[in-house]
Design a protein around this motif. Sequence first.
Motif, PDB file in Angstrom:
ATOM      1  N   SER A   1      38.308  50.641  38.149  1.00  0.00           N
ATOM      2  CA  SER A   1      37.975  49.964  39.395  1.00  0.00           C
ATOM      3  C   SER A   1      38.542  50.718  40.591  1.00  0.00           C
ATOM      4  O   SER A   1      39.642  51.275  40.512  1.00  0.00           O
TER       5      SER A   1
ATOM      6  N   TYR B   1      37.947  38.533  40.339  1.00  0.00           N
ATOM      7  CA  TYR B   1      37.064  39.621  40.765  1.00  0.00           C
ATOM      8  C   TYR B   1      35.600  39.196  40.717  1.00  0.00           C
ATOM      9  O   TYR B   1      34.739  39.887  41.228  1.00  0.00           O
TER      10      TYR B   1
ATOM     11  N   TRP C   1      42.288  48.727  34.602  1.00  0.00           N
ATOM     12  CA  TRP C   1      42.796  47.372  34.369  1.00  0.00           C
ATOM     13  C   TRP C   1      43.156  47.198  32.898  1.00  0.00           C
ATOM     14  O   TRP C   1      42.752  47.974  32.039  1.00  0.00           O
TER      15      TRP C   1
ATOM     16  N   SER D   1      40.033  38.927  35.569  1.00  0.00           N
ATOM     17  CA  SER D   1      39.046  40.009  35.600  1.00  0.00           C
ATOM     18  C   SER D   1      37.962  39.627  34.597  1.00  0.00           C
ATOM     19  O   SER D   1      36.973  39.020  34.965  1.00  0.00           O
TER      20      SER D   1
END
Length: 192
Positions: A27, A145, A21, A120
């Motif tokens: 992830s 998330y 990310w 995130s």
Amino acid sequence: MIASLLKEVEAFKISNTPYTWASGIQSPFYCDNRLLLSYPEQWGQVITGFCELIKKNYPECNCIAGVATAGIPHAAAIAREMKLPMVYVRSKAKEHGKQNQIEGRLPADAKIVMVEDLISTGGSVIKATEAFDVGVLGVVAIFSYGLKKALKNFEEKKLSYHTLTNLDELIGCFDLDQDSQKLVDQFKSEHC
């Protein structure tokens, strides 16, 4: 409902090869909300959801601000639907022209809601809020998330955020095989 739309447009992917990310986090999954722009029916439902979320949580809002670049199209559609002015915020000021970091014109008594595609760690949108001299009411995003780091970052800045869906709702739309479920569980135990 929004989670099922993200599944429908194949915005959410799970892989044995980790995605990196913008925050640097590795992830097993990735949510590409930009795909919604190619599906007008589903995107329209997301925009309706955003408008309802803003009216409910930030009724005093009089300006929509998109975070460059992924938040801009959503912010523009929301502002048009709600008949509010819209601006957008670059990650840093341009080095040419007027050298603006904020593009557009803020109302004199701006009460801003920031629009981001997903959260995130919250780092990008929190940094964008710092470009304003006026108060930002809060942040809306399609998806979060649910990372502990995001909760901490928003709490430290005393900034609220609301999303249309989250990781648990989205994962619930899938029948994961044992390996994928293990990847999800491991990520969540480390980060959520």
